[in-house]
Design an enzyme around this catalytic site. Structure first.
Site, PDB file in Angstrom:
ATOM      1  N   SER A 142      34.607   6.009   0.685  1.00 51.06           N
ATOM      2  CA  SER A 142      33.208   6.426  -0.383  1.00 51.06           C
ATOM      3  C   SER A 142      32.871   8.247  -0.944  1.00 51.06           C
ATOM      4  CB  SER A 142      31.553   6.406   0.709  1.00 51.06           C
ATOM      5  OG  SER A 142      30.488   6.742  -0.702  1.00 51.06           O
ATOM      6  N   TYR A 155      25.869   8.676   6.401  1.00 54.10           N
ATOM      7  CA  TYR A 155      26.799   7.747   5.543  1.00 54.10           C
ATOM      8  C   TYR A 155      28.189   8.698   4.532  1.00 54.10           C
ATOM      9  CZ  TYR A 155      28.610   3.932   2.705  1.00 54.10           C
ATOM     10  OH  TYR A 155      29.191   3.135   1.929  1.00 54.10           O
TER      11      TYR A 155
END
Length: 246
Positions: A142, A155
């Site tokens: 990501s 995350y």
């Protein structure tokens, strides 16, 4: 581009995972579609893709956090001599929150899902994948793991670790004929993105030159490229798919 190949993709019941199945099937690959549990809706999706593209779509069920179930699933693939030419570590859990507001229990849980479960699955499969000739692993990272904005202590940090794992694994696996790369998507039009706080989504959108979310299938097409012979000399790389910086 991928005719004659078989791709094992984790977390395929929705979002990017479902789009990965569709794009790889469209490119001629047979699919091993992983989900945590069997549902009528998931089986219908698999059957629809199988019928539309004329490829094999084999469902595979286990919880990514259940080591024994994972081992049994891999043993089943090996005993059935089902080839695995491409492994896409896609399953994951979203999380946003400031470090001081996030418990260590929650951080460990996100790491277990987004990093350690994929490391474990990859470790089980590498030697088996090498037996089938040239192969590749694609990890779903990501841009949050590259840019590390505030609120990324779980995350974003887990994705940063997954992408670092990509680089070291690529060096180790090259002698086996296995390439390892990662994708780093920006904001993608999925249910996960819908759950973002409005301020966080607005910040990501302001930084995107194209001023929109990616479609899941745009991420899928980037993965097809990394799995294909068109990227045969690309190894140990993190490919941003984020619409460019504004």
């Amino acid at each position: 581009m991928l005719k004659g190949k078989t791709a094992l993709i984790t977390g395929t019941n929705r979002g990017i995972g479902k789009a990965l199945v569709e794009e790889f099937a469209c490119s001629g690959a047979d699919i091993i579609a992983h989900a945590r549990r069997e549902t009528p809706e998931f089986m219908q999706i698999c059957e629809g893709i199988r019928a539309e593209y004329g490829v094999k779509v084999t469902p595979l069920f286990f919880d990514m956090l259940d080591s024994e179930a994972m081992k049994n699933a891999v043993r089943g693939l090996i005993s059935s001599k089902t080839p695995v030419n491409v492994l896409i570590n896609n399953a994951g859990a979203a999380h946003g929150g400031l470090f001081q507001m996030t418990s260590m229990t929650q951080i460990r849980k996100v790491f277990d899902i987004n990093l350690f479960s994929h490391m474990e699955l990859t470790q089980h499969l590498l030697r088996y994948m090498a037996k089938w000739g040239e192969a590749c692993v694609i990890n779903m990272g990501s841009v949050l793991g590259l840019d590390m904005p505030r609120g990324s202590c779980a995350y974003g940090l887990s994705k940063a670790a997954l992408m670092a794992f990509t680089r070291t694994l690529a060096a180790e696996c090259a002698p086996l004929g296995i390439r390892v790369n990662a994708l780093a998507p920006g904001l993608v039009d999925t249910q996960m993105a819908d759950l973002m706080e409005e301020e966080a989504e607005k910040a990501m959108m302001n930084q995107c030159a194209l001023k929109r979310r990616a479609t899941p299938r745009e991420i899928g097409r980037a993965a097809v490229f990394l799995a294909s012979a068109e990227s045969s000399f690309i190894n140990g790389q993190i490919l941003r798919v984020d619409g460019g910086k504004a």
